[in-house]
Motif scaffolding. Sequence first.
Motif, mmCIF file in Angstrom:
data_model
loop_
_atom_site.group_PDB
_atom_site.id
_atom_site.type_symbol
_atom_site.label_atom_id
_atom_site.label_comp_id
_atom_site.label_asym_id
_atom_site.label_seq_id
_atom_site.Cartn_x
_atom_site.Cartn_y
_atom_site.Cartn_z
ATOM 1 N N TRP A 1 0.867 -1.175 0.000
ATOM 2 C CA TRP A 1 0.000 0.000 0.000
ATOM 3 C C TRP A 1 0.900 1.220 0.000
ATOM 4 O O TRP A 1 1.699 1.407 0.907
ATOM 5 N N ASN A 2 0.750 2.058 -1.018
ATOM 6 C CA ASN A 2 1.590 3.255 -1.148
ATOM 7 C C ASN A 2 3.076 2.914 -1.042
ATOM 8 O O ASN A 2 3.862 3.650 -0.448
ATOM 9 N N GLY A 3 3.456 1.785 -1.613
ATOM 10 C CA GLY A 3 4.846 1.371 -1.626
ATOM 11 C C GLY A 3 5.314 0.631 -0.396
ATOM 12 O O GLY A 3 6.428 0.092 -0.384
ATOM 13 N N VAL A 4 4.486 0.581 0.663
ATOM 14 C CA VAL A 4 4.858 -0.096 1.908
ATOM 15 C C VAL A 4 4.327 -1.525 1.854
ATOM 16 O O VAL A 4 3.140 -1.746 1.596
ATOM 17 N N LEU A 5 5.197 -2.490 2.112
ATOM 18 C CA LEU A 5 4.794 -3.887 2.051
ATOM 19 C C LEU A 5 3.655 -4.198 3.021
ATOM 20 O O LEU A 5 3.638 -3.706 4.160
ATOM 21 N N SER A 6 2.719 -5.010 2.578
ATOM 22 C CA SER A 6 1.655 -5.475 3.448
ATOM 23 C C SER A 6 2.262 -6.230 4.623
ATOM 24 O O SER A 6 3.112 -7.101 4.449
ATOM 25 N N GLY A 7 1.829 -5.858 5.826
ATOM 26 C CA GLY A 7 2.385 -6.434 7.036
ATOM 27 C C GLY A 7 3.338 -5.515 7.771
ATOM 28 O O GLY A 7 3.740 -5.819 8.899
ATOM 29 N N ARG A 8 3.662 -4.372 7.167
ATOM 30 C CA ARG A 8 4.630 -3.454 7.771
ATOM 31 C C ARG A 8 3.968 -2.260 8.434
ATOM 32 O O ARG A 8 4.651 -1.320 8.849
ATOM 33 N N HIS A 9 2.633 -2.283 8.550
ATOM 34 C CA HIS A 9 1.933 -1.183 9.208
ATOM 35 C C HIS A 9 1.647 -1.484 10.680
ATOM 36 O O HIS A 9 1.773 -0.613 11.536
ATOM 37 N N GLY A 10 1.235 -2.710 10.975
ATOM 38 C CA GLY A 10 0.822 -3.067 12.322
ATOM 39 C C GLY A 10 1.981 -3.466 13.213
ATOM 40 O O GLY A 10 3.148 -3.494 12.813
ATOM 41 N N ALA A 11 1.630 -3.811 14.468
ATOM 42 C CA ALA A 11 2.641 -4.234 15.436
ATOM 43 C C ALA A 11 3.207 -5.600 15.080
ATOM 44 O O ALA A 11 4.392 -5.881 15.327
ATOM 45 N N MET A 12 2.363 -6.476 14.526
ATOM 46 C CA MET A 12 2.780 -7.802 14.083
ATOM 47 C C MET A 12 1.981 -8.146 12.829
ATOM 48 O O MET A 12 0.886 -7.600 12.612
ATOM 49 N N ALA A 13 2.522 -9.052 12.022
ATOM 50 C CA ALA A 13 1.816 -9.495 10.823
ATOM 51 C C ALA A 13 2.029 -10.987 10.646
ATOM 52 O O ALA A 13 3.136 -11.497 10.828
ATOM 53 N N ALA A 14 0.946 -11.676 10.270
ATOM 54 C CA ALA A 14 0.965 -13.123 10.090
ATOM 55 C C ALA A 14 0.738 -13.461 8.623
ATOM 56 O O ALA A 14 -0.081 -12.833 7.943
#
Length: 401
Positions: free
Chosen positions: A174-187
């Motif tokens: 999203w807007n160049g940021v990998l999915s999973g890099r916004h939240g505190a953790m990503a699965a």
Amino acid sequence: MTERFTGNFTQQEPIPEDGIAAALEVLRHGRLHRYNVAEGEVSQTALLEQEFAALMGSKYALAVASGGYAIATALRAVGVGPGDRVLTNAFTLAPVPGAIASVGAVPVFVEVTEALTIDLDDLAQKLAIPDAPKVLLLSHMRGHICDMDRLMAITDAAGVTVVEDCAHTMGARWNGVLSGRHGAMAAYSTQTYKHANSGEGGLLISDDPDLMARAIMLSGSYMLYDRHLAGPPAEAFERVKYITPNISGRMDNLRAAILRPQLARLEDQCAAWNARYRVVEAGLRDTPGLTVIERPEEEGYVMSSFQFLLLDWAEGEVQAVLRRCADRGVELKWFGGAEPQGFTSRYDSWRYADAQAMPQTDRVLRGILDMRLPLTFSLEDCAQIARIIRDVVSRVYQGAG
């Protein structure tokens, strides 16, 4: 002559030859357990974690037994416990609310939009009430990503921790940021129908040393956490090692060996999926009665499946589309059915969650048709599939035979 598709919607590509070779090496030496290593050896699982952290640009990564286990581990790591309420999308798959229920917490559903993403207005309203939930488990369901900038602004303002379910968005942005890099953790999931295939498996990332130390201890590291190349420093474990239960769910070296070559090819694989998606999209655009999901410019999607809407169609007409497409070899799944079918269920099927009125979601679910796009399909296959769907939908919509 009426066209009929003869391909298989569940047939995946074979495991790469270097993955097969690596798996055979593990089988020959017999050290499948991730902590069973010879002197001087680094396990396949530890190498996978290191490589996945680098691929996702995260500080830490953990490989586990499944995507659902990764989600539940993340929830435990951020402090979710029995009786807590956790927000999540009303449009998702059963392992997402199932992970919430597995820790004794209560799912609180948020409406879905016609773009198949979480309704940010409904989310803001649910966070504006007293004693609102403090955790959002955000499902990027079927690869559709909401406005992550606005979502994070809403959750940050409310003091809400975000855990991302990226089972369908490995490599998306999203807007160049990998999915999973916004939240505190990503699965992430490596189940057969996801973007990397180990049959079952999951990956968890975070930049927070305390969260990842808890996750590693939860996964069943015992006191062997120093064998994690993508783990936090020892002092993070000192803070949690005596108070964190072992809920074993480790990935083994065999699955890690199969996955490492696939992740090295992820960018090319993502491009191949998107090429197939765009062929189907072009073939279905402007079909009478059919709504194509428009993707925002900010979304760098990775689509190993395709969804479209038959909004406000009568149930009998939707069933006719399903039946006629199946007769012509095209397998579609419907999220509007009253009873779960295979992998497909909806929020009111999950009766361990409190009953909630979701009128907007009900309308959207009644119209969602879903289709896998395996890489075993050629672009010509995808064009044929689109022609068949277009013909069937047009005939049913116009009342033709």
